[in-house]
Design a protein around this motif. Structure first.
Motif, PDB file in Angstrom:
ATOM      1  N   CYS A 162      71.551 -64.272 -21.658  1.00 61.32           N
ATOM      2  CA  CYS A 162      72.753 -63.371 -21.765  1.00 61.32           C
ATOM      3  C   CYS A 162      72.938 -63.205 -23.270  1.00 61.32           C
ATOM      4  O   CYS A 162      72.855 -64.261 -24.003  1.00 61.32           O
ATOM      5  N   ASN A 167      75.925 -61.740 -24.784  1.00 62.43           N
ATOM      6  CA  ASN A 167      77.231 -61.380 -24.821  1.00 62.43           C
ATOM      7  C   ASN A 167      77.877 -62.403 -25.556  1.00 62.43           C
ATOM      8  O   ASN A 167      78.968 -61.863 -26.178  1.00 62.43           O
ATOM      9  N   PHE A 168      77.939 -63.480 -25.497  1.00 64.67           N
ATOM     10  CA  PHE A 168      78.859 -64.642 -26.293  1.00 64.67           C
ATOM     11  C   PHE A 168      80.334 -64.443 -25.807  1.00 64.67           C
ATOM     12  O   PHE A 168      81.057 -64.159 -26.866  1.00 64.67           O
ATOM     13  N   CYS A 169      80.765 -64.028 -24.700  1.00 67.97           N
ATOM     14  CA  CYS A 169      82.309 -64.130 -24.378  1.00 67.97           C
ATOM     15  C   CYS A 169      82.756 -65.446 -24.820  1.00 67.97           C
ATOM     16  O   CYS A 169      81.816 -66.527 -24.793  1.00 67.97           O
ATOM     17  N   TYR A 207      84.635 -67.769 -24.057  1.00 65.69           N
ATOM     18  CA  TYR A 207      84.859 -68.940 -23.008  1.00 65.69           C
ATOM     19  C   TYR A 207      83.613 -69.427 -22.444  1.00 65.69           C
ATOM     20  O   TYR A 207      83.470 -70.045 -21.990  1.00 65.69           O
ATOM     21  N   CYS A 208      82.460 -68.872 -22.616  1.00 61.76           N
ATOM     22  CA  CYS A 208      81.167 -68.908 -21.660  1.00 61.76           C
ATOM     23  C   CYS A 208      79.968 -69.912 -22.361  1.00 61.76           C
ATOM     24  O   CYS A 208      79.597 -69.445 -23.545  1.00 61.76           O
ATOM     25  N   VAL A 244      77.220 -69.690 -20.867  1.00 58.86           N
ATOM     26  CA  VAL A 244      75.824 -69.335 -20.517  1.00 58.86           C
ATOM     27  C   VAL A 244      74.760 -68.901 -21.461  1.00 58.86           C
ATOM     28  O   VAL A 244      73.718 -69.447 -21.580  1.00 58.86           O
ATOM     29  N   PRO A 245      74.991 -68.323 -22.560  1.00 56.32           N
ATOM     30  CA  PRO A 245      74.125 -67.916 -23.607  1.00 56.32           C
ATOM     31  C   PRO A 245      73.703 -69.127 -24.203  1.00 56.32           C
ATOM     32  O   PRO A 245      72.408 -68.967 -24.801  1.00 56.32           O
ATOM     33  N   GLN A 269      72.743 -61.927 -15.572  1.00 52.89           N
ATOM     34  CA  GLN A 269      73.930 -62.259 -16.227  1.00 52.89           C
ATOM     35  C   GLN A 269      74.759 -61.014 -16.306  1.00 52.89           C
ATOM     36  O   GLN A 269      76.089 -60.771 -16.538  1.00 52.89           O
ATOM     37  N   HIS A 316      78.684 -55.693 -16.004  1.00 51.98           N
ATOM     38  CA  HIS A 316      79.635 -55.924 -17.390  1.00 51.98           C
ATOM     39  C   HIS A 316      80.139 -54.478 -17.555  1.00 51.98           C
ATOM     40  O   HIS A 316      79.611 -53.592 -17.829  1.00 51.98           O
ATOM     41  N   ARG A 374      85.146 -59.550 -25.015  1.00 50.95           N
ATOM     42  CA  ARG A 374      84.600 -58.720 -23.921  1.00 50.95           C
ATOM     43  C   ARG A 374      83.919 -57.165 -24.221  1.00 50.95           C
ATOM     44  O   ARG A 374      83.265 -56.557 -23.309  1.00 50.95           O
TER      45      ARG A 374
HETATM   46  S1  SF4 Z   1      80.856 -64.178 -19.064  1.00 47.14           S
HETATM   47 FE1  SF4 Z   1      78.834 -63.356 -18.375  1.00 47.14          FE
HETATM   48  S2  SF4 Z   1      78.556 -61.866 -19.936  1.00 47.14           S
HETATM   49 FE2  SF4 Z   1      79.913 -63.203 -20.806  1.00 47.14          FE
HETATM   50  S3  SF4 Z   1      78.641 -64.714 -22.013  1.00 47.14           S
HETATM   51 FE3  SF4 Z   1      79.085 -65.556 -19.936  1.00 47.14          FE
HETATM   52  S4  SF4 Z   1      77.384 -64.706 -18.769  1.00 47.14           S
HETATM   53 FE4  SF4 Z   1      77.307 -63.453 -20.644  1.00 47.14          FE
END
Ligand code: SF4
Length: 440
Positions: free
Chosen positions: A158, A160-162, A164-165, A167-168, A202, A237, A276
């Motif tokens: 991913c 996007n680097f939200c 709070y997240c 995952v990236p 993602q 998204h 976002r």
């Molecule tokens: S919330 Fe989803 S879109 Fe945002 S950084 Fe995490 S995986 Fe990526």
């Protein structure tokens, strides 16, 4: 005969990774053992999205100390998102010496080699690559959880680097699979009897393969595959969803009338702090377009409560958008700081007491809307793709409507005659999270 077990936490990406790991182990001659504490090899596929998942994982890891003591040949493996964080690997190495193999989200293809090395040398194995999604899908022969439906990765990672997240940081930058390879995989699945595919990423809406094919192009290509009856996807998204993709709900007859469209907050100020890249006006415009194109579409969402700095007014706006959209279902979470993400160091973290009160208020609103929506199904007949025997009762079956509603229903037919087929079910009772019915 050597045996294995896989404990899976987290999202459908992890579920699919576990299917791939199971396929690799079976190719090595291992067979499945239901009890993770009795298997010769146990793999724990971890999730790092929330703090309680971390805590649960370390608790489970602790329980395996005894297994190792009683059986020195037992092999314990850890994979998934948690080992992508150096401080987690350090903790495992220091405090959980009975963990034999640790590998990352992008090292799954290497797992058989790591296992062989562990078995021949007796030494612990570690393999984690960072920020370089390696597409290994073509080398995999997943052991699927269901015969009639399959998870298919279309993107990895991913961008996007939200704020709070995690995952990236754990799954690296986004990479799309080549469309023709995805189509070929689904054609093979269809020949194997698969009727429903879930396209996974993602952020599926930012899918773009090297030839420039978009997510809408991919859906149209999958829609043309003989034998496939239902197409689903996860996750969308709002910043990337295109009008062309929305129009697929009109033009592609196999695309299920259901979308998971995370909103996260109803406050524009908080959405900005979350990074976002959409506001509530844009989000509502998408919802309206979806409903104009596909009036019976069901919509689910993710919402985070008590993001740092969320005021009572911000929270009220989240309640307002929930009531305006009227979601069929929602995954609601209290914000959980993840080490290494920007939001974890934001000031104004919300006290637990306030967070829990807001969470409870939101759940009450969401649940009452879900029930109201489910009541609209009562006494009507729906096509249900049967997944298996119901978890609630041995003499009932469970399946999903096109709109992803869970239906528990009775039928006179035997499991071998009905599982994997699409049947007509009259809904006799509506509950908050499911429907009940009888085959007609
Ligand atoms: S919330 Fe989803 S879109 Fe945002 S950084 Fe995490 S995986 Fe990526």
């Amino acid at each position: 005969m050597k045996t294995y077990n896989i404990i899976t936490y987290g999202c459908q990406m992890n579920e699919h990774d576990s299917e791939n790991i199971a396929g690799l182990l079976e190719a090595m001659g291992y067979t499945h053992e239901d009890d993770a504490f009795k298997a010769d090899v146990t793999v724990i596929n971890t999730c790092s999205v929330r703090d309680n998942a971390d805590k649960r994982f370390f608790g489970v890891l602790g329980q395996f100390k005894k297994v190792r003591k009683n059986n020195p040949d037992f092999v314990l493996c850890v994979c998934g998102c948690m080992p992508q964080q150096p401080h987690i690997v350090e903790k495992i190495n220091k405090q959980f010496s009975w963990v034999d193999i640790v590998f990352g989200t992008q090292n799954i293809a290497q797992f058989p080699q790591l296992l062989e090395q562990r078995l021949t040398t007796g030494r612990r194995q570690r393999a984690i690559v960072d920020n370089n999604p390696v597409i290994t899908e073509d080398e995999m022969k997943p052991k699927r959880m269901y015969r009639h439906k399959a998870l298919v990765n279309i993107t990895y990672g991913c961008n996007n680097f939200c704020t709070y997240c995690i995952v990236p940081y754990t799954r690296g930058r986004e990479k799309s699979r080549v469309m023709s390879e995805v189509v070929r995989e689904i054609e093979c699945l269809a020949q194997d009897g698969v009727k429903e595919v879930m396209l996974l990423g993602q952020n599926v809406d930012s899918y773009r393969d090297p030839a420039g094919h978009s997510f809408a192009d991919l859906i149209k290509a999958v829609n043309d595959i003989d034998g496939i009856e239902r197409i689903r996807f996860m996750t969308s998204h709002p910043k990337d969803i295109s009008d062309e993709m929305i129009d697929c709900f009109r033009t592609c007859d196999k695309l299920c009338h259901n979308i998971h469209l995370p909103v996260q907050s109803g406050s524009d100020r908080i959405l900005k702090r979350m990074n976002r890249h959409y506001d509530t006006a844009r989000y509502l415009e998408i919802v309206d377009k979806l409903r104009a194109v596909c009036p019976d579409i069901t919509i689910s969402t993710d919402i985070i409560v008590a993001f740092p700095g969320e005021t009572e007014a911000d929270f009220e706006e989240t309640l307002n958008i929930a009531k305006r959209v009227r979601y069929d279902s929602a995954f609601t979470f209290i914000y959980s700081p993840r080490k290494g993400t920007p939001a974890a160091s934001f000031p104004e973290q919300i006290p637990d007491g306030i967070a829990h009160k807001r969470f409870d208020r939101l759940v009450d609103v969401m649940n009452s809307i879900s029930l109201e929506k489910n009541l609209e199904y009562k006494d009507k007949v729906y096509d249900v793709l049967v997944e298996g025997v119901s978890k609630n009762a041995d003499d009932a079956y469970a399946g999903r409507t096109d709109g992803f509603k869970l239906v528990n229903f009775t039928s006179d037919r035997k499991p071998e005659d009905i599982i994997g087929t699409t049947v007509k079910v009259r809904i006799t009772e509506s509950k908050t999270f499911s429907l009940e019915g009888v085959e007609v």
